[in-house]
Structures are given as C-alpha cells and as structure tokens.
Scaffold this active site. Sequence first.
Site, PDB file in Angstrom:
ATOM      1  N   GLU A   1     -68.109  28.644 -16.745  1.00 11.05           N
ATOM      2  CA  GLU A   1     -68.590  30.401 -16.755  1.00 11.05           C
ATOM      3  C   GLU A   1     -69.954  30.125 -16.606  1.00 11.05           C
ATOM      4  OE1 GLU A   1     -64.932  32.020 -19.136  1.00 11.05           O
ATOM      5  OE2 GLU A   1     -66.638  32.161 -20.077  1.00 11.05           O
TER       6      GLU A   1
ATOM      7  N   LYS B   1     -59.077  30.406 -23.993  1.00  8.87           N
ATOM      8  CA  LYS B   1     -58.130  29.382 -23.345  1.00  8.87           C
ATOM      9  C   LYS B   1     -56.622  29.263 -24.095  1.00  8.87           C
ATOM     10  CE  LYS B   1     -61.158  29.508 -20.178  1.00  8.87           C
ATOM     11  NZ  LYS B   1     -61.984  30.234 -20.963  1.00  8.87           N
TER      12      LYS B   1
ATOM     13  N   CYS C   1     -63.650  33.065 -33.797  1.00  7.27           N
ATOM     14  CA  CYS C   1     -62.257  33.623 -32.833  1.00  7.27           C
ATOM     15  C   CYS C   1     -61.141  33.089 -33.628  1.00  7.27           C
ATOM     16  CB  CYS C   1     -62.519  33.134 -31.423  1.00  7.27           C
ATOM     17  SG  CYS C   1     -63.808  33.501 -30.571  1.00  7.27           S
TER      18      CYS C   1
ATOM     19  N   SER D   1     -68.023  34.595 -17.217  1.00  8.56           N
ATOM     20  CA  SER D   1     -67.092  35.168 -18.466  1.00  8.56           C
ATOM     21  C   SER D   1     -66.633  36.613 -18.419  1.00  8.56           C
ATOM     22  CB  SER D   1     -68.338  35.233 -19.723  1.00  8.56           C
ATOM     23  OG  SER D   1     -68.045  35.791 -20.845  1.00  8.56           O
TER      24      SER D   1
END
Length: 558
Positions: A442, A123, A48, A468
């Site tokens: 989650e 986040k 990511c 999620s």
Amino acid sequence: MPKKDLPSTAIMRQPPARAMLRATGLDDDALSRPMIGVISTWSDVSPCNIHLRTLAAPLKEGIRQAGGTPFEFNTIAVTDGIAMGTPGMSASLISREVIADSIELAVRGHCLDAVAILVGCDKTIPAAAMALARLDLPGIILYGGSIQPGRHKDKFITVQDVFEAVGACAAGKIEEAELASIERAACPGAGACGGQFTANTMAMALSMLGLSPMGANDVPATDPSKSWEAERCGKLLMELLEKDIRPSTLITEDSILNAATVGAATAGSTNLILHLLAIAREASIEMPIERFDAIASRTPVITDLKPSGRFTAVEMSKAGGTALVARRLMEAGLLKDGPTVTGRSLFDEVKNAQEQPGQQVVRTTDTAFKPRGGFAILHGSLAPEGAVLKLSGQDKDVFMGPARVFDGEEAAFEAVQKGRIKAGDVIVIRNEGPRGGPGMREMLAVTAAIQGQGLGGDVALITDGRFSGATHGFMVGHVAPEAANGGPIALIKDGDVITIDVTDRAIEVSANLEDRRKAWAAPAPRALQGAYAKYARLVSSASEGATTSFPYTKTHTD
C-alpha cells in the site's frame, strides 16, 4: 448435542486421539460434544488485535453453554499501520493467504465441526471469510472492533493524521514537536484504525455477507458489551451447526454485491474490491471486476466518514451503525435480501435499525453527500485488465498530466518529501504489484505525504500496488496487468501524458508502447525463496483478487 455424523467422529473413534485430548483436561461429557474451532488472530504487536484474547474466553463460554467443546487456535497478523512505508509491507497481502491456509489446516487437521474466527487487522478479516468459504463448515466471524479516536487540540484524530503530519512536517507546515504530539495522541488503546479504512470497511462487508451478526462488528473494541457479543457469537455458531447452515448458503453473488454496495455507499477502502474478488474465488462464484463499477455507479455516498469525511467508525456506531446504512440502501432498492448467521434475513435485521436523534454521520440516498460511490473501475491502454480509481476526497472528472515514473515506493516518497513533485504531475509507482512487489504494498506513506504537502487536489497517482483505506485524493491502484507481467505500466516513461477519465472509466497513455515492448525485459524476481517467492510464483492478477487459491469448480474432476 449428539455428534451424529460430524467430522470430529473420525477423531473420536480413535482411542489414542481421545487419550491425547483427555490430557488437556477434557472429560467424557466434553468428548461427547461437537468439536468447535475458535481461531484467534490475537497479537500484542498492535492495537488492532491486542484484545482478541479477552474475547476468546466469552466466545468459548457461549459455545460451551450451547453444547459444544471449543478448541482455541491462533494464527498470524501483519499490521499495515506498522509495516506501511517499509519493506515489511510486502508481507501484508501475502499474510492474507497464509492466514486462510493456516485456518484451513488447523480445522481440517483436527476434524473440527464448526469454526468461530476472531479478527482485527486488515488482512485477517478477508482471510477469515476466505477460509470459511473454502471449508464450508458452519462458521461465524467476529471483528474485534474499532479503536476510539484520539484527541489533539480539541479535534478527533486517527493514525491517518499521523501519516499526513509527516508530509506537513517535511513541507515546513508544522514543527517536529507538533508531529510528536499528534503521534502520541492518535491511537489511545485497543482496536483497529478508526476511519472507514480497510478494517472497518471489511467488517461491514462481513455483516452484509451474512457471516457476522448485524451490529456485532460495530461495537468498538473497548466497549464492555463486546464480550457479550462474543458470547452471543458462540451460541449462534452452535445454532448454525444444529441447522447445518454453511457459508455456501451465505456467500452468494447477491451478498457479495451487497457488500460492495455498502463499501461504495461509505466511500470505503478500495481494498474491498480485491478482497471480495478473492472471497468470490474461494466460493467458486464468477465475479468479473466490472461488476463493482456498476455497483458504484448507482450507489451514492451516504456517510460522512474519514478519510475524506469528518467522523470515525465509533461515531457511526452511535449514529446507527451498519444496520442504519443498510436500511437506507434497502429503502432505496439497492440491496437484495438474503440469509445471515442469526437465522434472520438481512432485511429483517435492518428494517428496524435505530437512528440516534440528530446524528450527522448517515444520510438518506435522497440527501447523499455524493451522487456515486467511492470507487470506479477503469480500463484502457494503461490497464487492459482494469484498475481501481479511488474517488474519496476528490471531485474531478478528468485528470491529465505528464508521468513522473518511479520503480518502487521509496523513490516516489523521497521525491515527494524533497519537493520534486509539482502540481499537474501524474506519479507512477510500478513494480509494486502482487508478483513484482511481491505482495502489492500500500502507498499510504506517499499519498499521505502528498496530502500533507497540500498537493492532494493537484496531482494524481497510479500504481500496480494498492492504497490504504486511509488514502484519499485522485488515486488509481491495482493496475493490471502489473509491470512484472509486462503490463503497459512497465513501459511508461517520464513525460508521457496520462489521462484519467472518470466519466468514460478510461485510463490512457499517449505513447507508442508496442515499440517500447520490443526492448522490455522482465525484471529479476525480488524474492528467491520462502513465502514471498511462493506467493510471487502462484499469485493471480489483481483483477482476480491477487490470491493463490485453487478454488473448486464444476470443471474439476474428483
């Protein structure tokens, strides 16, 4: 660009401070320019964020070309896809607060004049918006972009398929070797998870809030034009500084509701609601959670995106991206116009959105995939402060069944994997809320295992934790008050009949909870020191964004 009365003047009038800055290689010309923060959430622990360092260089170059002096900082990232299903997942939502705090401290501590933030993992995106709202300095955010889809047996797959394959393997539907093949193929390189999960949902929200240039966040992580977008953001930021355009002019009630509308129209992650509540709180905007239900009720689902649809964010980008989705919603009268970081209004940005001929990802509101958005807000005896129902992937209006109660995710996951959950059950996972978790984990490991075992349409799940963006099925999260605060979810017992009614927006339990309350005692805190304990002590209800911030309001005195 002259400095005028910028915040950095306080630093630049100090000879010792200038001496320190000269040691970094700055000359008189660089010191005479506005000081610009470039905040990166780079990390090499996950795809990511692994490429964000490469985007910082062109972003800084854009700032220099437009007359600023950039200073690069880094902050943390907790990667949900790695932490999911482990004790580490408690750190995820807590990290949102730490990231926002660290951005604030770096910028205020160095008296910077404007801020560009590079984001990737879930986040990091809302944290960046929260920090800009708090700082109210000229600012811009660039999302690093989506990962390309993996390929397995001539089918596009994402990390969602890996989680669901775990459940399928436990149920004997696939072999271990098949699971291993899916694991190796799902994530081919840099970029955030590829479906309309939390990262891509929040990236679209940034564009609707006006904090990201329209189209910039759509560009996939490995696309060569991503560097050009970074440089463009650097130049745009200097224009914002010159014109003194601040987040307080961009983050408004209308822009927050626009972001919610796009989330509903794309059946996006329910985390969007939690994060928009937190951003509104930072911007001192009153935003009751019920407002989001009204948005979802009137907004049809017009995209065919994973987790419940066929396509990934990369394919949506090719089809026309966020601009095309927004144009469809604008044409249907579902959005309100407002300013953006480009200097053009939202409607000006999207009115000429290009559509790929023959694309199947985005429809018009008249030919929508579903008549109402991908979430609903429920209230009732089980959730007096509200709960969030994820509608993606299911079409039931009512689910009624006996409760199967678990104190924590691990016990529920074990029950699913061992075949102890039956059709008709309502799984209850409690003590996973903001305070009780702490951190509101989650439940993807559980929900994916349910899907993998073929029970997705036959069971419901409720929790004071979160889901999620990859979750789909009849799922209710963010139940408030949470169990740790004595909410009704703390009092449920196995066999209690729970009713979830989409039409009436109700979530009820048939039990005398008041009699049980007399015997209830608050559980001991799970965290006694450090960031976890601090978060548990300060955090607000999920119905208020589960944030630890102390926003300025007109009732405060200076």
